[in-house]
Design a protein around this motif. Structure first.
Motif, mmCIF file in Angstrom:
data_model
loop_
_atom_site.group_PDB
_atom_site.id
_atom_site.type_symbol
_atom_site.label_atom_id
_atom_site.label_comp_id
_atom_site.label_asym_id
_atom_site.label_seq_id
_atom_site.Cartn_x
_atom_site.Cartn_y
_atom_site.Cartn_z
ATOM 1 N N THR A 2 0.837 -1.181 0.000
ATOM 2 C CA THR A 2 0.000 0.000 0.000
ATOM 3 C C THR A 2 0.875 1.235 0.000
ATOM 4 N N TYR A 3 0.545 2.210 -0.823
ATOM 5 C CA TYR A 3 1.365 3.395 -0.975
ATOM 6 C C TYR A 3 1.023 4.431 0.074
ATOM 7 N N GLN A 58 -4.251 -2.623 -12.174
ATOM 8 C CA GLN A 58 -2.895 -2.887 -12.655
ATOM 9 C C GLN A 58 -2.029 -1.640 -12.513
ATOM 10 N N HIS A 59 -2.576 -0.498 -12.868
ATOM 11 C CA HIS A 59 -1.818 0.740 -12.767
ATOM 12 C C HIS A 59 -1.574 1.130 -11.316
ATOM 13 N N SER A 60 -2.575 0.968 -10.469
ATOM 14 C CA SER A 60 -2.404 1.314 -9.049
ATOM 15 C C SER A 60 -1.313 0.468 -8.408
ATOM 16 N N ALA A 61 -1.254 -0.799 -8.786
ATOM 17 C CA ALA A 61 -0.236 -1.693 -8.235
ATOM 18 C C ALA A 61 1.167 -1.244 -8.625
ATOM 19 N N TYR A 111 -8.101 5.216 -9.197
ATOM 20 C CA TYR A 111 -7.122 4.333 -8.576
ATOM 21 C C TYR A 111 -7.851 3.297 -7.732
ATOM 22 N N SER A 112 -7.107 2.265 -7.324
ATOM 23 C CA SER A 112 -7.665 1.202 -6.486
ATOM 24 C C SER A 112 -7.154 1.359 -5.068
#
Length: 222
Positions: A2-3, A58-61, A111-112
């Motif tokens: 998690t960012y 996919q992008h959020s990861a 985003y996810s």
């Protein structure tokens, strides 16, 4: 992963290409007539909103936001009317509850929450839209309020910012006379390491004491 504000995960451009190529083709076909899509729909029964949600995940990861406008541009070129319907359906779908959006000055970004926090997403928006002064101010305020601690200027060279020293210097100079950033002040430890702090959340004395501890005293008193 998690960012959060001090993650070292990359936050690349919203138009990044590291996505599933088969789903890229599927997205590209979304706006084609039904007759042309029937065979692909038989092969790929997943709903359009699920495909888009997975594209966003996919992008959020990878530490990236997905701008709404990316679907309007090649190679996707989804018509505005179709895109509005698609995104509304995705946001209302129970299984896609992790997909959320954030409004920037230039676009809406998705985003996810499975892999990206709201704070990190906000940071990414500021980077994508090149709002350097705001990015610096919000990073400083977040650290001063949350931890609390002053913000080390060197952190601005790390992800998701990657700001050059010249950019930071120019931004800090502009912030000195801008009323929106009147609370942002500089402080320096005895080893000349520059920090920033917000007077909304701490005094100069507290900021100095904390940066002195972080840079010098903790190593003298292990």
């Amino acid at each position: 992963m998690t960012y959060v504000s001090n993650d070292l995960a990359a936050a690349e451009d919203v138009h990044g290409d590291n996505v599933d190529s088969q789903k890229r083709q599927w997205l590209h076909a979304l706006h084609q007539p039904v007759a042309h899509r029937s065979s692909s729909l038989i092969q790929e029964p997943t709903s359009p909103e699920s495909i888009v949600a997975d594209f966003i995940r996919q992008h959020s990861a990878s530490g990236q936001l997905v701008a709404r406008s990316v679907f309007l541009l090649p190679p996707y070129s989804v018509p505005e009317s179709d895109l509005a319907t698609l995104l509304d359906a995705m946001c209302q779908h129970a299984s896609d509850a992790d997909i959320t959006c954030i409004q920037g000055l230039e676009d809406t970004y998705f985003y996810s929450t499975q892999t990206m926090t709201a704070n990190y997403a906000e940071m990414c928006v500021q980077v994508v839209e090149n709002d350097i002064c705001r990015a610096i101010a919000e990073a400083v305020r977040f650290d001063c309020q949350t931890y609390p601690r002053p913000y080390k200027v060197a952190m601005l060279a790390q992800p998701p910012y990657h700001f050059e020293p010249e950019q930071v210097t120019a931004a800090l100079t502009a912030m000195e006379t801008h009323p929106d950033y009147a609370d942002i002040r500089a402080v320096e430890s005895s080893n000349a390491e520059p920090y920033l702090f917000s007077e909304r959340f701490m005094s100069y004395g507290k900021a100095y004491g904390l940066c002195e501890w972080l840079e010098v005293e903790q190593y003298q008193n292990p």
